[in-house]
Each structure stands twice: as C-alpha cells, then as structure tokens.
Design a protein around this motif. Structure first.
Motif, PDB file in Angstrom:
ATOM      1  N   MET A 192       0.950  -1.184  -0.024  1.00  0.00           N
ATOM      2  CA  MET A 192       0.029   0.067  -0.001  1.00  0.00           C
ATOM      3  C   MET A 192       0.815   1.222  -0.195  1.00  0.00           C
ATOM      4  N   LEU A 213      -8.471  -3.263   4.285  1.00  0.00           N
ATOM      5  CA  LEU A 213      -8.414  -3.701   2.955  1.00  0.00           C
ATOM      6  C   LEU A 213      -8.506  -5.153   2.601  1.00  0.00           C
ATOM      7  N   LEU A 217      -9.619  -5.926  -1.003  1.00  0.00           N
ATOM      8  CA  LEU A 217      -8.990  -5.300  -2.145  1.00  0.00           C
ATOM      9  C   LEU A 217      -7.371  -5.332  -2.119  1.00  0.00           C
ATOM     10  N   CYS A 230      -3.630   0.340  -3.587  1.00  0.00           N
ATOM     11  CA  CYS A 230      -4.169   1.535  -2.827  1.00  0.00           C
ATOM     12  C   CYS A 230      -3.237   2.227  -2.489  1.00  0.00           C
ATOM     13  N   GLU A 238      -3.758   2.123 -10.347  1.00  0.00           N
ATOM     14  CA  GLU A 238      -3.723   2.617  -8.742  1.00  0.00           C
ATOM     15  C   GLU A 238      -5.203   2.887  -8.281  1.00  0.00           C
ATOM     16  N   ILE A 239      -5.518   2.489  -6.951  1.00  0.00           N
ATOM     17  CA  ILE A 239      -6.798   2.900  -6.374  1.00  0.00           C
ATOM     18  C   ILE A 239      -6.476   4.133  -5.311  1.00  0.00           C
ATOM     19  N   LEU A 291      -7.743   6.146  -2.735  1.00  0.00           N
ATOM     20  CA  LEU A 291      -8.634   6.025  -1.941  1.00  0.00           C
ATOM     21  C   LEU A 291      -9.266   7.474  -0.998  1.00  0.00           C
ATOM     22  N   THR A 296     -10.495   4.751   7.530  1.00  0.00           N
ATOM     23  CA  THR A 296     -10.631   4.120   5.978  1.00  0.00           C
ATOM     24  C   THR A 296     -11.751   3.526   5.565  1.00  0.00           C
TER      25      THR A 296
END
Length: 164
Positions: free
Chosen positions: A1, A27, A32, A37, A92-93, A95, A128
């Motif tokens: 991450m 996550l 995920l 992330c 990528e994610i 968040l 989160t």
C-alpha cells in the motif's frame, strides 16, 4: 500500500506501523489489493483539525478523525455495502485522505480507559471505511459500519470499541 504520512505533531510517535496495520486490515476485509491502494494520512493536533473541520464541515471544533474519500462509493439504499473502488488508468486505487488529531484521540482514550494504540487503530479503521463509502448518518448505515469496525478490530485482537 502507498501510505503518504504527514506528521505535523511530534507526539505522533510510532504511528506509521499502527496506521499501516489498521489500513491493511480494512483492505484485506474488503478484499482489495493493498499494493494498488493509496491513502494520505495527516497526523495533527486539535488546532489543525479544528481548522479542517471548520473549512470542510462548517464545525469549528476539534474532532478525532476526518476523512475525504477520493470518490463517492456510498450505497444508494441505507444499510447496503458501498461499491468497491476500481483502479484508475494508472492501475492504482486512490482512496483519499484522513486527518487524525493527537489531542482528541489521547483525551478520548484516557476518558474511555483504553490504550492510545487501540483507540487510534479504531479511528484509522473508521476513517478508512469512510474512504470506502461507509458512513453512519442513516441508522442502517451506522449499524453496518459499526459492525464492520467491531469485526475488523476483533480480527486484530482489539476489543469492541462500542461495548461501554
């Protein structure tokens, strides 16, 4: 991450491994890929978080944690799980961002006779989950979110924070 940690208050010693563990637990629970992330975490004091709370929520008071999701993932129907985020064109994610205040966290932990680490872990899990579209405004959503927090924290060996 990819955790981008900004520490504005030197009292936040040892936050990075604590935050990494809390975020990783959320996550993992949501299935995920943490390697994709990205989250920014601001570790600050009450003065800074009060400014942020005033600017973004029109509440000029300190709070424990604030979250700014990168996208709106909330479910349309109360009590349903949000949509999971998808990677962007870079793979990528993103968040979003979380801010957490040392002063309020320390005060709340002391008042509840909890360890600071456990309380901060709970608040980072909570923040989160907000980034992932969970909320507690509507009662069914609050029930869902609190249940997830308890389950995730339990897997981490942390007692139910709502069991007073």
């Amino acid at each position: 991450m990819n955790l981008e940690l900004t520490i504005e208050d030197a009292r936040w010693q040892g936050l990075e491994p604590l935050a990494t563990r809390a975020i990783q637990a959320v996550l993992d629970y949501c299935d995920l890929d943490a390697d994709l992330c990205e989250i920014s975490l601001l570790a600050c004091d009450d003065a800074r978080i009060a400014d942020l709370n005033a600017e973004f929520r029109e509440k000029p008071t300190p709070t424990n944690v604030l979250s700014w999701p990168a996208e709106d993932l909330a479910a349309d129907k109360a009590g349903q799980r949000p949509t999971l985020p998808m990677p962007d064109f870079t793979g990528e994610i993103a968040l979003g961002d979380i801010a957490i205040s040392f002063d309020t966290c320390a005060s709340e932990a002391a008042d509840a006779d909890k360890s600071m680490d456990d309380h901060v872990t709970h608040l980072i899990v909570h923040g989160t989950l907000h980034l992932l579209g969970y909320d507690h405004i509507r009662d069914p959503d609050a029930t869902l979110m609190e249940g997830l927090e308890v389950e995730i924290l339990g897997k981490m060996g942390i007692d139910d924070p709502y069991n007073i």
